[in-house]
Design a protein around this motif. Sequence first.
Motif, short mmCIF file in Angstrom:
data_model
loop_
_atom_site.label_atom_id
_atom_site.label_comp_id
_atom_site.label_asym_id
_atom_site.label_seq_id
_atom_site.Cartn_x
_atom_site.Cartn_y
_atom_site.Cartn_z
N GLN A 2 0.83 -1.19 0.00
CA GLN A 2 0.00 0.00 0.00
C GLN A 2 0.88 1.25 0.00
N LYS A 3 0.34 2.32 -0.54
CA LYS A 3 1.04 3.59 -0.55
C LYS A 3 1.21 4.08 0.88
N GLU A 5 1.02 6.56 3.64
CA GLU A 5 0.21 7.75 3.87
C GLU A 5 0.64 8.41 5.17
N THR A 7 -0.26 11.43 8.12
CA THR A 7 -1.35 12.25 8.62
C THR A 7 -1.14 13.68 8.13
N LYS A 8 -2.17 14.47 8.21
CA LYS A 8 -2.09 15.86 7.74
C LYS A 8 -0.98 16.60 8.48
N LYS A 11 2.45 15.41 7.37
CA LYS A 11 2.73 15.88 6.02
C LYS A 11 3.17 17.34 6.05
N GLU A 36 5.72 19.58 -1.56
CA GLU A 36 4.76 18.47 -1.49
C GLU A 36 4.98 17.48 -2.63
N ASP A 40 5.88 13.61 -2.16
CA ASP A 40 5.14 12.53 -2.83
C ASP A 40 6.09 11.59 -3.57
N THR A 43 7.95 9.52 -0.79
CA THR A 43 7.11 8.50 -0.16
C THR A 43 6.70 7.42 -1.16
#
Length: 78
Positions: A2-3, A5, A7-8, A11, A36, A40, A43
């Motif tokens: 899975q990618k 991810e 949390t806001k 990030k 950002e 990306d 990650t």
Amino acid sequence: MQKIELTKDLKIQAINEIKKYFSTERDENIGDLSAELFLDFVTGKIAPFFYNQGIRDAHQYINERLEDLFGLEKSTNI
């Protein structure tokens, strides 16, 4: 896999760290969007290498602890 991810809040922290890095280490000022997009990329393409190494390290650690269990066996001289 899975990618990964974030949390806001994480990030936002990561974006700020990327911007700070570019500013102090490369003497470049980048905006939130550039930071950002770089995050990306990291990650999506780089982080899996570290994640997989963490899995391998955890596997090795657990195997070593499981082998230690045999040292707790009691003598069974019957």
